[in-house]
Design a protein around this motif. Structure first.
Motif, PDB file in Angstrom:
ATOM      1  N   LEU A   1      10.084 -48.867  -2.554  1.00  0.00           N
ATOM      2  CA  LEU A   1       9.465 -48.328  -3.759  1.00  0.00           C
ATOM      3  C   LEU A   1       8.010 -47.937  -3.486  1.00  0.00           C
ATOM      4  O   LEU A   1       7.559 -46.858  -3.881  1.00  0.00           O
ATOM      5  N   ILE A   2       7.275 -48.805  -2.792  1.00  0.00           N
ATOM      6  CA  ILE A   2       5.870 -48.497  -2.480  1.00  0.00           C
ATOM      7  C   ILE A   2       5.791 -47.242  -1.612  1.00  0.00           C
ATOM      8  O   ILE A   2       4.945 -46.373  -1.827  1.00  0.00           O
ATOM      9  N   GLN A   3       6.688 -47.135  -0.626  1.00  0.00           N
ATOM     10  CA  GLN A   3       6.679 -45.959   0.243  1.00  0.00           C
ATOM     11  C   GLN A   3       6.909 -44.685  -0.567  1.00  0.00           C
ATOM     12  O   GLN A   3       6.220 -43.683  -0.377  1.00  0.00           O
ATOM     13  N   ALA A   4       7.870 -44.738  -1.488  1.00  0.00           N
ATOM     14  CA  ALA A   4       8.154 -43.555  -2.317  1.00  0.00           C
ATOM     15  C   ALA A   4       6.972 -43.221  -3.213  1.00  0.00           C
ATOM     16  O   ALA A   4       6.596 -42.053  -3.363  1.00  0.00           O
ATOM     17  N   LEU A   5       6.372 -44.230  -3.831  1.00  0.00           N
ATOM     18  CA  LEU A   5       5.211 -43.993  -4.696  1.00  0.00           C
ATOM     19  C   LEU A   5       4.062 -43.353  -3.918  1.00  0.00           C
ATOM     20  O   LEU A   5       3.371 -42.455  -4.425  1.00  0.00           O
ATOM     21  N   SER A   6       3.880 -43.787  -2.679  1.00  0.00           N
ATOM     22  CA  SER A   6       2.758 -43.279  -1.881  1.00  0.00           C
ATOM     23  C   SER A   6       2.932 -41.810  -1.497  1.00  0.00           C
ATOM     24  O   SER A   6       1.978 -41.148  -1.115  1.00  0.00           O
ATOM     25  N   ARG A   7       4.159 -41.299  -1.607  1.00  0.00           N
ATOM     26  CA  ARG A   7       4.433 -39.907  -1.213  1.00  0.00           C
ATOM     27  C   ARG A   7       4.048 -38.897  -2.283  1.00  0.00           C
ATOM     28  O   ARG A   7       4.083 -37.692  -2.037  1.00  0.00           O
ATOM     29  N   PHE A   8       3.687 -39.356  -3.481  1.00  0.00           N
ATOM     30  CA  PHE A   8       3.430 -38.427  -4.580  1.00  0.00           C
ATOM     31  C   PHE A   8       2.435 -37.315  -4.218  1.00  0.00           C
ATOM     32  O   PHE A   8       2.726 -36.136  -4.451  1.00  0.00           O
ATOM     33  N   PRO A   9       1.269 -37.612  -3.648  1.00  0.00           N
ATOM     34  CA  PRO A   9       0.331 -36.529  -3.347  1.00  0.00           C
ATOM     35  C   PRO A   9       0.884 -35.493  -2.370  1.00  0.00           C
ATOM     36  O   PRO A   9       0.663 -34.297  -2.546  1.00  0.00           O
ATOM     37  N   GLU A  10       1.630 -35.953  -1.349  1.00  0.00           N
ATOM     38  CA  GLU A  10       2.139 -34.987  -0.377  1.00  0.00           C
ATOM     39  C   GLU A  10       3.245 -34.113  -0.978  1.00  0.00           C
ATOM     40  O   GLU A  10       3.365 -32.932  -0.638  1.00  0.00           O
ATOM     41  N   VAL A  11       4.037 -34.688  -1.895  1.00  0.00           N
ATOM     42  CA  VAL A  11       5.079 -33.892  -2.558  1.00  0.00           C
ATOM     43  C   VAL A  11       4.426 -32.874  -3.501  1.00  0.00           C
ATOM     44  O   VAL A  11       4.839 -31.700  -3.554  1.00  0.00           O
ATOM     45  N   LEU A  12       3.408 -33.310  -4.220  1.00  0.00           N
ATOM     46  CA  LEU A  12       2.677 -32.393  -5.102  1.00  0.00           C
ATOM     47  C   LEU A  12       2.069 -31.253  -4.282  1.00  0.00           C
ATOM     48  O   LEU A  12       2.150 -30.079  -4.670  1.00  0.00           O
ATOM     49  N   GLU A  13       1.490 -31.585  -3.150  1.00  0.00           N
ATOM     50  CA  GLU A  13       0.887 -30.564  -2.293  1.00  0.00           C
ATOM     51  C   GLU A  13       1.937 -29.572  -1.792  1.00  0.00           C
ATOM     52  O   GLU A  13       1.721 -28.356  -1.815  1.00  0.00           O
TER      53      GLU A  13
END
Length: 594
Positions: free
Chosen positions: A513-525
């Protein structure tokens, strides 16, 4: 996975190759990817490109580099090698620090201004009929791309170029004059755009009757289409409009006024908005100065009939007409002029046109001409080409009155959401107003998510029933997950100021879950750079799935001690925030309770 750990791994992999094999590997050849779910690990280094330096097997090379990385990068707890893939696991301290230093901050995922201005032009309706399913995809794409680009740091201008003139509106006007008997939206009990669309269909039916009559009298179909009295009257009305005849102009203003009132209601229900409206009636004469400019500098040439053309054969295209012999504009003429007008007004660094893929050739030509004219801003133009939308019953048709109306579809979606929600008993404790709001939120969320989760370039089959599924790859599934998280936080009387402790160890579900949450900025980019809401939509779904797995496998409120409980509550609150923000950027609301 945060960019910083990726950069660290890339740098240390380059260092490993240098120290182990006395070679320099270019950064571009160091490939990282998320570890596949069937293997243990969080991030994978692809080893194959290194074997030409190591002169060893992929497995031996992977073990060499894995041992080096584990010695030099403290965050790494373990590694394993599967063929040419080095799968790396991170220590609990890494994940806890990620939550504590980054994810817990409400500004996580917010990009600063990049100082650039960008225009997104979308919707572009005709004023002779209501918006339909294809327009819904256009509007949702344009709105979501605008919001994503804003979140990525752009100053965004949302523009709408309304096609409010031409033979199409004259057809509706003429049919209303002949057969309308003074009908108004109020008298008919119809939205204005629906009333005008009704007379567009009437025109088409009467026109076909006249064509059949003329064919029965011996004319060919092509002759009958040109000679039918109705089309000749419509063309005469267009000439009167262009000449500024008061009676025609007044009727045009009245009927367009009805349409704009109708469009406004549809846009409001869709949840889209605009900063700037352009009207073709104001822009159709633009572009002639640009044509003269192109003639003067040799970009265009004039033929014997006085028409003006550009030769694009060297670019693999053909010769393109840019001005008729009688001096009147064609579509490309006014599009050239409108592009210049938009730039003169806003001086955008980039400009995106959200238009269906049937216009691919047109935009290729438009952008190429502007580049040949030496417009420096032409390099920043982009056609966001999207595929058509089909329903299970078949492709939409226009003019025959069988088009899939946007308003009707939205109403149907809300009714479907109501039936499905009541059937599942998810309205307990809500009063009538709250239930109506929930049905609207779920129905519109289902529609929007289904249309946005698919790559814009792809053709799309929209199934209304499939879209309102609380267990599938749908908007309602994500919305229900958000409501579930909010319910957990309410029951626990969660307060964001409670101490964030450090559990002794983390479960695999917490790490995932933490790994997925941390990906938010790169997915937005990635979504911003590729003008693709689909990436963000699919990320929100994967995040919701991971939260549900975490929710089912780990006790939250009844955790073994307060430190673990508070940590999991913080994780839950972060998940709710990022799901909510991801969906907001798609134009989708998420409910607090269901």
């Amino acid at each position: 996975m945060t960019n910083s750990i990726q950069q660290t791994l890339i740098a240390h992999t380059i260092q490993a190759v240098r120290e182990l094999y006395s070679a320099d590997i270019p950064e571009s050849q160091v490939t990282l990817q998320e570890t596949r779910k069937e293997f243990e690990g969080h991030i994978t280094v692809v080893v194959f490109p290194v074997t030409r330096f190591s002169k060893k097997s992929p497995e031996q090379t992977g073990n060499d580099i894995g041992e080096f990385l584990q010695r030099t990068v403290p965050a790494i707890s373990a590694f394993n090698v599967i063929k040419g893939f080095l799968n790396i696991s991170f220590a609990d301290q890494y994940w806890i620090a990620l939550v504590n230093k980054k994810l817990i901050d409400a500004s996580f995922g917010i990009f600063p201004s990049n100082g650039k201005k960008l225009m997104v032009e979308y919707s572009s309706p005709n004023t002779n009929k209501p918006l339909h399913l294809g327009h819904i995809r256009n509007n949702l794409l344009g709105y979501s791309v605008s919001e994503i680009l804003k979140a990525y740091g752009y100053d965004v201008v949302k523009a709408n170029l309304v096609n409010d003139r031409g033979i199409h509106i004259c057809k509706s006007m003429l049919a209303w004059q002949k057969y309308g008997n003074g009908e108004t939206p109020t008298l008919a009990g119809l939205k204005g755009d629906h009333l005008v669309g009704k007379y567009y269909v009437v025109f088409d039916k009467e026109y076909k009757k006249e064509i059949d009559t003329l064919k029965a009298q011996g004319q060919t179909e092509e002759e009958a289409k040109k000679n039918a009295p109705l089309i000749m009257e419509a063309q005469a009305m267009l000439q009167k409009w262009e000449a500024g005849e008061e009676e025609v102009i007044q009727l045009w203003k009245t009927m367009n006024g009805w349409v704009y009132e109708g469009f406004e209601k549809t846009y409001k229900q869709l949840g889209v908005d605009f900063d700037k409206f352009y009207y073709e009636s104001n822009t159709y004469l633009l572009g002639k100065d640009i044509i003269q400019e192109g003639l003067d500098n040799g970009v265009f040439f004039r033929k014997a009939d006085n028409s003006v053309w550009i030769d694009l054969t060297d670019e693999g295209l053909d010769e393109k007409l840019v001005l008729r012999g009688d001096g009147t504009s064609v579509y490309i003429t006014q599009d050239l002029g409108t592009a210049q007008l938009k730039y003169d007004e806003f001086e955008m660094d980039e400009s995106i046109y959200v238009v269906g893929n049937e216009q691919d050739y047109h935009f290729k030509v438009l952008f190429l001409i502007l580049k040949k004219l030496g417009k420096p801003w032409a390099e920043g133009l982009f056609h966001l080409s999207y595929g058509m939308v089909d329903l299970p019953s078949g492709k939409m048709k226009s003019r025959e009155g069988t088009v899939v109306d946007a308003d009707d579809l939205m109403t149907e979606m809300i009714e479907t959401a109501k039936a499905r929600t009541e059937e599942l008993g998810k309205t307990e404790g809500l009063d009538e107003e709250e239930r109506a709001s929930l049905y609207n939120t779920i129905g519109m969320g289902a529609l929007k998510y289904f249309l946005l989760k698919v790559d814009p370039k792809k053709r799309l089959l929209f199934d209304p029933n499939e879209s309102v599924d609380f267990q599938g790859h749908t908007g309602p599934f994500i919305q229900y997950t958000h409501a579930r998280i909010k319910s957990v936080l309410r029951k626990a009387s969660y307060n964001e100021s409670i101490a964030l402790g450090y559990p002794a160890d983390l479960s695999v579900y917490e790490q995932d879950l933490i790994q997925a949450l941390s990906r938010f900025p790169e997915v937005l980019e990635a979504s911003a750079k590729e003008f693709s809401p689909a990436q963000l939509a699919n990320y929100a779904y994967e995040l919701a799935k991971l939260y549900n797995k975490f929710y089912h496998e780990e006790s939250i409120i009844k955790a073994e001690d307060d430190t673990v409980k508070n940590f999991r509550l913080h994780l839950s609150a972060i998940a709710a925030r990022i799901i909510s923000e991801s969906m907001r950027l798609l134009g989708i609301e998420v409910p607090e309770r269901m």
